[in-house]
Scaffold this motif. Structure first.
Motif, mmCIF file in Angstrom:
data_model
loop_
_atom_site.group_PDB
_atom_site.id
_atom_site.type_symbol
_atom_site.label_atom_id
_atom_site.label_comp_id
_atom_site.label_asym_id
_atom_site.label_seq_id
_atom_site.Cartn_x
_atom_site.Cartn_y
_atom_site.Cartn_z
ATOM 1 N N THR A 170 0.839 -1.192 0.000
ATOM 2 C CA THR A 170 0.000 0.000 0.000
ATOM 3 C C THR A 170 0.875 1.243 0.000
ATOM 4 O O THR A 170 0.666 2.191 -0.755
ATOM 5 N N GLU A 172 2.283 6.429 -6.964
ATOM 6 C CA GLU A 172 1.285 7.305 -7.582
ATOM 7 C C GLU A 172 1.510 8.778 -7.270
ATOM 8 O O GLU A 172 1.094 9.646 -8.033
ATOM 9 N N GLU A 222 -7.188 3.083 -0.970
ATOM 10 C CA GLU A 222 -8.225 4.034 -1.382
ATOM 11 C C GLU A 222 -8.507 5.103 -0.326
ATOM 12 O O GLU A 222 -9.062 6.149 -0.650
ATOM 13 N N ASN A 223 -8.154 4.826 0.919
ATOM 14 C CA ASN A 223 -8.447 5.791 1.977
ATOM 15 C C ASN A 223 -7.219 6.571 2.460
ATOM 16 O O ASN A 223 -7.266 7.268 3.451
ATOM 17 N N LEU A 230 -10.275 12.879 -2.342
ATOM 18 C CA LEU A 230 -10.246 11.832 -3.366
ATOM 19 C C LEU A 230 -10.022 12.435 -4.749
ATOM 20 O O LEU A 230 -9.330 11.851 -5.590
ATOM 21 N N LYS A 283 -6.359 13.141 -5.256
ATOM 22 C CA LYS A 283 -5.636 11.916 -5.552
ATOM 23 C C LYS A 283 -5.863 11.482 -6.999
ATOM 24 O O LYS A 283 -4.930 11.137 -7.719
ATOM 25 N N GLU A 284 -7.114 11.550 -7.404
ATOM 26 C CA GLU A 284 -7.515 11.150 -8.749
ATOM 27 C C GLU A 284 -6.778 11.967 -9.815
ATOM 28 O O GLU A 284 -6.339 11.453 -10.831
#
Ligand SMILES: [Zn+2]
Ligand SMILES: [Zn+2]
Length: 230
Positions: A11, A18, A73-74, A99, A102-103
């Motif tokens: 993770t 990313e 995801e969190n 979010l 991040k996206e």
């Protein structure tokens, strides 16, 4: 704070990879391996979008009670300043905003770095050439053992110096090269797309080893990258 299990290495690796070495707040995007620290350490913090605790910031944004707060995801990778900011003022930084950050992180970062789609291969080549040359020069001077960089004692001084340069110069350069190529894939040949995929795997392996301290198997730098867009 209740006692928690550590965030799994995969993770962590995925987050670092990313984030491309930069804070994921689009208004910040500060390098997480600051030059001042010479690649010796990073300032990245893994921030929870929704918290563990009953009273933590954005608790009311929790999707459901069985939701695991430690999943990829969190989590979002931030500099300490931005982490403090989002946790002190959760009303201004709700789950959907974080979010979104991040996206859109890679696109935001590319825009900040002035990376765009170029009109021809020649300009795209120029855009990556300087970073590739710098990496090569460092590799020639500092890599512990030419060609056998994948098999050395990580505790030796040479290996430590190499790791610092990897984090402070080579990896950031590689992330930038990736962003430029990604924005210009339309100019690449079939072969170059395949080579680029190998290069990305190579960079993931380097991050695994030098950032996350996971002794994974890094694949070698694909030689053909030297001719990208030529
Ligand atoms: Zn937090
Ligand atoms: Zn930040």
């Amino acid at each position: 704070m209740t006692q928690r299990k550590a965030i799994p290495a995969e993770t962590k690796l995925r987050l670092f990879s990313e984030a491309s070495g930069h804070c994921q707040n689009p208004d910040c995007l500060e390098p997480l391996f600051p030059v001042e620290l010479g690649g010796a350490k990073h300032i990245a913090e893994m921030a929870h979008v929704v918290p563990h605790g009953e009273a933590g910031p954005r608790r009311e944004d929790r999707p459901n009670d069985s939701f695991d707060p430690d999943v990829f995801e969190n989590l979002i990778l931030l500099c300490p300043t931005c982490h403090t900011k989002i946790d002190k003022d959760p009303a201004s930084f709700p789950r959907n905003i974080l979010l979104d950050w991040k996206e859109n992180h890679l696109a935001n970062l590319a825009t900040k770095q002035g990376i765009r789609a170029y009109v021809n291969r020649c300009i795209a080549r120029e855009a990556i050439a300087g970073f590739m040359a710098e990496n090569k020069a460092i590799w020639n001077r500092f890599a512990p053992e030419h060609g056998t960089d994948f098999n050395y004692d990580p505790e030796s001084e040479v290996a430590k110096g190499w790791s610092k340069r990897m984090r402070s110069v080579i990896l950031p350069n590689n992330y930038r090269i990736q962003a430029i190529i990604r924005a210009n894939l339309g100019l690449a040949t079939e072969d170059e797309r395949r080579i680029f995929a190998e290069f990305q795997e190579h960079v993931r392996g380097l991050a695994e080893r030098h950032v996350c301290n996971v002794s994974g198997r890094a694949i070698r730098f694909p030689k053909a990258m030297e001719d990208m867009f030529l």
